[in-house]
Each structure stands twice: as C-alpha cells, then as structure tokens.
Enzyme design. Sequence first.
Site, PDB file in Angstrom:
ATOM      1  N   GLN A 191      -2.668  -2.990   2.789  1.00 35.86           N
ATOM      2  CA  GLN A 191      -4.086  -2.703   2.953  1.00 35.86           C
ATOM      3  C   GLN A 191      -4.647  -3.444   4.166  1.00 35.86           C
ATOM      4  O   GLN A 191      -5.737  -3.149   4.616  1.00 35.86           O
ATOM      5  CB  GLN A 191      -4.872  -3.171   1.720  1.00 35.86           C
ATOM      6  CG  GLN A 191      -4.588  -2.396   0.453  1.00 35.86           C
ATOM      7  CD  GLN A 191      -5.255  -3.030  -0.755  1.00 35.86           C
ATOM      8  OE1 GLN A 191      -4.582  -3.574  -1.628  1.00 35.86           O
ATOM      9  NE2 GLN A 191      -6.577  -2.987  -0.826  1.00 35.86           N
ATOM     10  N   PHE A 222      -4.548  -0.749  -4.851  1.00 28.62           N
ATOM     11  CA  PHE A 222      -5.472  -1.265  -5.870  1.00 28.62           C
ATOM     12  C   PHE A 222      -5.794  -2.743  -5.708  1.00 28.62           C
ATOM     13  O   PHE A 222      -6.215  -3.385  -6.671  1.00 28.62           O
ATOM     14  CB  PHE A 222      -4.930  -0.977  -7.284  1.00 28.62           C
ATOM     15  CG  PHE A 222      -4.440   0.427  -7.467  1.00 28.62           C
ATOM     16  CD1 PHE A 222      -5.328   1.494  -7.388  1.00 28.62           C
ATOM     17  CD2 PHE A 222      -3.104   0.704  -7.673  1.00 28.62           C
ATOM     18  CE1 PHE A 222      -4.894   2.799  -7.525  1.00 28.62           C
ATOM     19  CE2 PHE A 222      -2.651   2.015  -7.806  1.00 28.62           C
ATOM     20  CZ  PHE A 222      -3.551   3.064  -7.732  1.00 28.62           C
ATOM     21  N   GLU A 226      -3.568  -6.170  -0.647  1.00 25.05           N
ATOM     22  CA  GLU A 226      -4.585  -6.737   0.243  1.00 25.05           C
ATOM     23  C   GLU A 226      -4.013  -7.992   0.904  1.00 25.05           C
ATOM     24  O   GLU A 226      -4.124  -8.184   2.105  1.00 25.05           O
ATOM     25  CB  GLU A 226      -5.852  -7.076  -0.537  1.00 25.05           C
ATOM     26  CG  GLU A 226      -6.937  -7.687   0.356  1.00 25.05           C
ATOM     27  CD  GLU A 226      -8.276  -7.895  -0.325  1.00 25.05           C
ATOM     28  OE1 GLU A 226      -8.524  -7.315  -1.392  1.00 25.05           O
ATOM     29  OE2 GLU A 226      -9.094  -8.660   0.226  1.00 25.05           O
ATOM     30  N   ARG A 304     -16.459 -13.749  -6.600  1.00 24.96           N
ATOM     31  CA  ARG A 304     -17.057 -12.486  -7.028  1.00 24.96           C
ATOM     32  C   ARG A 304     -17.355 -12.514  -8.530  1.00 24.96           C
ATOM     33  O   ARG A 304     -18.311 -11.886  -8.990  1.00 24.96           O
ATOM     34  CB  ARG A 304     -16.186 -11.285  -6.642  1.00 24.96           C
ATOM     35  CG  ARG A 304     -16.919  -9.968  -6.785  1.00 24.96           C
ATOM     36  CD  ARG A 304     -16.122  -8.792  -6.246  1.00 24.96           C
ATOM     37  NE  ARG A 304     -16.324  -8.520  -4.840  1.00 24.96           N
ATOM     38  CZ  ARG A 304     -17.336  -7.822  -4.324  1.00 24.96           C
ATOM     39  NH1 ARG A 304     -18.262  -7.320  -5.116  1.00 24.96           N
ATOM     40  NH2 ARG A 304     -17.427  -7.620  -3.032  1.00 24.96           N
ATOM     41  N   GLU A 691     -14.425   0.614  -6.377  1.00 20.72           N
ATOM     42  CA  GLU A 691     -14.267  -0.316  -7.486  1.00 20.72           C
ATOM     43  C   GLU A 691     -15.229  -0.139  -8.657  1.00 20.72           C
ATOM     44  O   GLU A 691     -14.826  -0.326  -9.818  1.00 20.72           O
ATOM     45  CB  GLU A 691     -14.380  -1.760  -6.965  1.00 20.72           C
ATOM     46  CG  GLU A 691     -13.233  -2.134  -6.055  1.00 20.72           C
ATOM     47  CD  GLU A 691     -13.465  -3.465  -5.375  1.00 20.72           C
ATOM     48  OE1 GLU A 691     -14.343  -3.535  -4.500  1.00 20.72           O
ATOM     49  OE2 GLU A 691     -12.778  -4.429  -5.724  1.00 20.72           O
TER      50      GLU A 691
HETATM   51  N1  LUZ Z   1     -11.548  -8.651  -0.923  1.00 20.82           N
HETATM   52  C1  LUZ Z   1     -12.095  -9.663  -0.242  1.00 20.82           C
HETATM   53  C2  LUZ Z   1     -12.223  -7.964  -1.849  1.00 20.82           C
HETATM   54  O1  LUZ Z   1     -11.435 -10.277   0.566  1.00 20.82           O
HETATM   55  N2  LUZ Z   1     -13.383  -9.966  -0.469  1.00 20.82           N
HETATM   56  C3  LUZ Z   1     -14.139  -9.329  -1.368  1.00 20.82           C
HETATM   57  O2  LUZ Z   1     -15.319  -9.643  -1.540  1.00 20.82           O
HETATM   58  C4  LUZ Z   1     -13.544  -8.294  -2.107  1.00 20.82           C
HETATM   59  N3  LUZ Z   1     -14.228  -7.648  -3.034  1.00 20.82           N
HETATM   60  C5  LUZ Z   1     -13.637  -6.689  -3.723  1.00 20.82           C
HETATM   61  C6  LUZ Z   1     -12.313  -6.377  -3.464  1.00 20.82           C
HETATM   62  N4  LUZ Z   1     -11.624  -6.998  -2.536  1.00 20.82           N
HETATM   63 MO1  MOS Z   2      -9.505  -4.816  -3.257  1.00 18.25          MO
HETATM   64  S1  MOS Z   2      -9.445  -5.539  -5.132  1.00 18.25           S
HETATM   65  O1  MOS Z   2      -8.152  -4.883  -2.387  1.00 18.25           O
HETATM   66  O2  MOS Z   2     -10.756  -3.944  -2.904  1.00 18.25           O
END
Ligand code: LUZ
Ligand code: MOS
Length: 745
Positions: A191, A222, A226, A304, A691
């Site tokens: 991602q 998902f 990331e 978060r 999300e």
């Molecule tokens: N990833 C991130 C995320 O690095 N910061 C965020 O605030 C976030 N929020 C949702 C999903 N991925």
């Molecule tokens: Mo995210 S939980 O990679 O938006």
Amino acid sequence: MRTDDRHLHVRGESVFVDDIAAPAGCLQAVVVYSPVAHGRITKLDTSRARAQDGVVTVLTAADIPGENQIGSIIQDEPLLAEKDVHHVGQPVALILAGTMRQARQARSLVDLDIEPLEPVTDARVAHARGQLIQPPRTFALGDVDQAWSQCAHIVTGRADTGAQEHFYLETQGALVIPAEDGTLTVHSSTQGPTAVQKAVSRVIAVPMHAVEVDVRRLGGAFGGKEDQASAWAVMAALGAVVTKLPVRLVLDRADDMVMTGKRHPYSSDFKMGLDDQGKVLAYEVSFYQNSGSAADLSTAIIERSLFHTTGSYQVPNVRATAHCCRTNLAPFTAFRGFGGPQAMFVFESALERAARVLMMPVHELQKRNLLEEGSVFPYGQMAEDCRAVACWEQADRAFDFAGLVAHANEHNRTHTATKQGVAMMPVCFGISFTNTALNQARALVHVYHDGSVNVSTGAVEMGQGVNRKMRLVVAKTLGIDPLRVRVDTTNTGRVANTSPTAASSGSDLNGEAARLAALQILERLRLVAADKFGTSDLAGVDWEELVQAAYWSRTDLSAHAHYATPNIGFDKQTETGKPFAYHVYGTAVCQVTLDCLRGTATLDEVKLVHDGGQSIDRGTDLGQVEGGLAQGLGWVLLEDLNYAPDGRLLNDTASKYKVPDIGFGPRNLEVQWLENAPNPRAVMGSKAVGEPPFMYGIGAYFALRQAILAARPDLDPDHVAPLTPERTLMLLAAPKTNPNEEAEV
Ligand code: LUZ
Ligand code: MOS
C-alpha cells in the site's frame, strides 16, 4: 466490486506479484523464522542449508550492507534477528535457491538454537511489567472527576476484542530485479510504495533514486500492507544485491499467517456516568493495546482509538488513556478502521450496560446521545455538517426499527428454542491521516497525440476501485469519454514521496491531485481552442483535433499537481486540534436469530444508511460498504485468533481460520445512501468510504447479545468479541446466577 480490472480478475488474467513472468535467472527466496516467542540466539549455522542442492546462498543479518532496521515510526524492528528473538515468526535468515521447492527443503537444514526466555502474550501482563512502547497518552474533555458526583447512574466494566487476520487473497511478496549500476526495480504488493523504497534504500545503503518501486495492483491489503509489505521487498532486494540476480519472495499462506501482524487485540476498562434521562455525562476509559513485539504502526493506531473514544456520541466529560503494551507476538498492524473499531466497541459496551441499569432500551440511550451540529469531540474538533442524527432517522424510518423490536419481543415471548435480537449501530469516522503531514498527494497526467490519456497518482489499487475513481475524475474534468483514460501503475519514478494508500483517503487525496493536474491541461487547451477554433468553450470542439492542434502549437500536454488537505492540524502537546478534514456518518440496523440449542446465529437483516456524499461511482462505493461490513461482522462474530501460552499462533493455516462466506452474510442486506448530502470537503463532493462501513458490523454483536440475554436474562457477562457460536453456547449453558430464577432455555 466495480473495479476497472474485474474482467481480468474473472478470466484469471490479472497480474499479481507472483504472476509477473520470471526474468532469466530469477531466484526464489524463503524466510527462516524463529519458532520461539522470546529467546536468545545461541547458534545460527547455515552451512548445511547452503550445501543443499539448488541453494545459491543463505543470508543473515551479517550480510546487510546498510542498517538492519525497518521500524517506520520507532526504530525497534530489525529486518533479520541478530542476538534475540521477540516473537514466533520473526525473520532470522533468508534462503535463496533456484526453485521454491529447493528453498523450502533447505529451510529445515538451518541450525538455529534459541535459549528460551519467558514470553508475555497478554497486554495487561505486559502493562503490569512496564513493557510499554511509549508513555501512556490521555485525551481529556471537560472535568470527568467532578462529573461523577452529578451522575444518577454509574456503570463500570471491561471489554475485550480479539485479533483479526487480514486474509488478503494475495499474500505478501515482492520481485526485485537488479539493473546496471546497483539500481533496483521492485515489484511489491504494498500500500506504500514510498515506504518500501525508503526501507530498501536504508537497508541496502543506496539512495532512494536507485530504487524504483512499481505497483500494478494488490490482491487485497486492508491495512496489512501499509507498513508490513516492506520487510519482504527489502529481503528480496538484499538477495538481489548479493547475488546480482532477480529474486522473488512470495510468502505462502502459512508463512504469511505466522509472520505478519494482524489487527490489535484490545482489553479495556470503562466507567460511564449518566443522568436520569439517559444522557451520558461522563466517560472514562483505559485502552490496553496488545502491540506485539515491535512498534510498527501501534502508536498511530492507538491514537485513532483515542480519536474515536466516544464513537458517534457527544459526551461533555471524557478521559481516555492509551497504553501500547509490548508483548511477544508478531507486531500487530493497521487493519481497516485502524484502532477506531476497538474504541467504538468499548463505548457501545458501556452504553449497553448502562441501558440495563436504567431499564431503558439501548437504542433509546444511543439516540439521546448522538452527535449534533457543533458537538465537540474529545480532541476539541467540532462536528460540522454533522449527519449522525440524519442517518439515524433515515434508518429508523426506512427500516422500521420499532417494528423489528416489536417483532423480536413477540418472537421471544412465544419461542424458547430460538431468540431474536435487534440493534442499531451508528458510526462516525474521522477522515484524514491523524499524522497531518501524510495528507498530501501528487498526480501526473499525460495527454498523447491521439487524445488518449495516461494518469499516474500515488494511489494503489488493491481491489477497492481507486483506479476507476481516478479515471472518472480525470475524464469528467477534461470532459471526455472515460474510455480514453488509462490509469498507470503506481510508480515511485513517476509520482514521488507518496503516502500509503490508507486511512480511507486514497481517492480524496490522489483524486484531488489528479483533478488539479487535469485542470492545468484543460486551461492550456482552452487557450489553444480560442486561438485555433475561435472558442474557449471546449464542448463544441473535437477532442482529437484539439489535442493535435495543441501539439502542433507546441503546448505542454502533461501536468503534475500536488494536493494537501487544507485547514487541518493537531497539537500533541495539548492533545487538541482539528485532525480531520471531515467525518463520515452512518447507521446500521441488525437483526439476528439465535439457535439456543446450537449457539449458532443467523444474520437475518443488516440494513444501513450510509453518508456517501456525492459519489464518484456508486457501484464502487457499494462494494466498499458491503466488503467493510462483512469484515466487521467477521471480526465480532466469527474470526477467532488464538495464541498458545508459549506465544505460538494456533490458527497458523487457512484451514484453522474462519472468515465470512456468503452463507454467513446477512439474508437481507440493504444499503441506502443518505439523501442530499454532498461533501464540500473532498473531491467532487464525494466522501471517503473505505473504512467507516467496517464498524456497522459491531451492531450484529449487540443484536446477538440481545438474543442471548433474551434466553438468559440472569446474565450480565463482560463484553468479549468475537462472540463465536462456541462462546455463545458457553454463555447459554452458564450456571444460573440466581438459582431461584428459572431462565426459559
Ligand atoms: N494509517 C495511518 C491509517 O498512517 N494513519 C492513519 O490515521 C490511518 N487511519 C486509518 C487507516 N490507516
Ligand atoms: Mo489502512 S488500516 O491501511 O487504511
């Protein structure tokens, strides 16, 4: 699903990392990992493995030319273990062989001795031992301590949610091809192409310009890709640099399940105070996040959780404290919702407990506390264009919630072997990366001689349909047929310094950048049209002729644009600010029927109203709402990840992990879009959609609990998710708490 490559998917023609034709001499890599959750490496001898047929080499930390470090926020994660291991599945060595079979066979020949140390697998135990990844953080609003004295009712409790495996269909992987002069082309299922580029550069000790990361598409992510896609790309790059040959490293399902992180389990303590009318006056919560053995994104994720402490509700006095607890499990990571679902589950649990004490239906309590225009979140931001009540009311009306309640009550009065439960689930989710700097994106648009258009952005297509949205945004902006537009791969050479496609913001950020780039070209074309065709109104001009004219008059037909979300920011000293560009709202109605003999439940209905803004493509958004919902339902009802006390993952193959299938889904599913609700704060009036729908699933947990409590009104168990058939049956069969009161099971 309405992705642009769906026809390729159904024909099996879509190319994922493992499908890219192998370049000549390509090696296969397999990772050797720790079988022990915590310990000291006393011996690592790779000589027997090296001698195995087909093995080219075996690499360890000693072979790393740069830094042995891939931690992105906190520098606490080596690529390959050196002296200690901190979780089962931690990479220790890399085997490079001619074929996958040879590499796998050699794995059992690596002599790895580990002197075991005591593992910690539980967040609260880690907390008690002071094993924290960062000092606790607290968000506070109003004055909780003085508010308790004004509360007519106070409830306390504990809520626990489990881990969740991403179960992307395409496992983690990368293919790295070395080129002249030490440069590397990296095909990665990530991602975050820039995150991969940076990690490779750091570990291999080459400048970022020597690393080109290219991403065609992902077979799902998902959040699991990331941050956690980087390690595999870096290992493949290490292999490619050492051997000067292409290297493919694609995890098989079992390796992926054991080695990679999942959604964080949370254990939380809550205290809620209310007045006689059911208004929540005060809420206090402590989150104990099981972070795993390294920080990964844990600190951002618990942030978060703090932002979503009070869910879709307004509470004047709040104190929320967050603990990132270091344990000996694989580092937990981003997963759709990013800590938000865990926090919202706790608040809903508190509301349900309060409802019993007040002898008021939960939905009545929910409704009385919904966010309104101007409500203040615990971080100081005000709710603007608040649609919590609008979504709730549309759902209440359209799906006849009162009728469902009456029907369930009647059913429960007249049935003993089955019980019904209904629940509403309002959702409010903040849109923007909470790390403000990440809210930026770029796009590069080329118009070619023939009028066809090529678009590159920082957005990664992972099945969510972002490429289709990019295509529609550019086509609409240029006023041309979308068939003229193609979205190219996400490539760090074309678009640099990308934020990961995450936080539901991929379309918002990259879409706006793409629109701005297209607008630049449009402005230039208007000048050409005025000059050559005597009109600046492009509607009456043939596109191909116009593009030709522009080329021959030496007009630049390419544009690059940058977009950064305006008017957001957050002050970590005061823990207040305006972190989110806007919020997405929605309300789901869930109804279940419980089989009291088997503990199984049928999801009869999930109907919801979603605040989707003025959608760029409704079909794509519907796919996101349905997919998010299914994943949320799986999280609270079905997907049960368990670890042995020694830290081994028990669900270490696909056959031991149950994910939602079509039979599990709701018999009746209806998605309505909130009426007349364009969004002035994102591209073309749209709203982010990735999300927020995940959290509708939480409603089914509470519907099922209602059904269980209808069977066993004597119980008031702590809130534990997932509420699997097994756990449900244990509750139904629990010893009577009051032997004089006969429950009618
Ligand atoms: N990833 C991130 C995320 O690095 N910061 C965020 O605030 C976030 N929020 C949702 C999903 N991925
Ligand atoms: Mo995210 S939980 O990679 O938006």
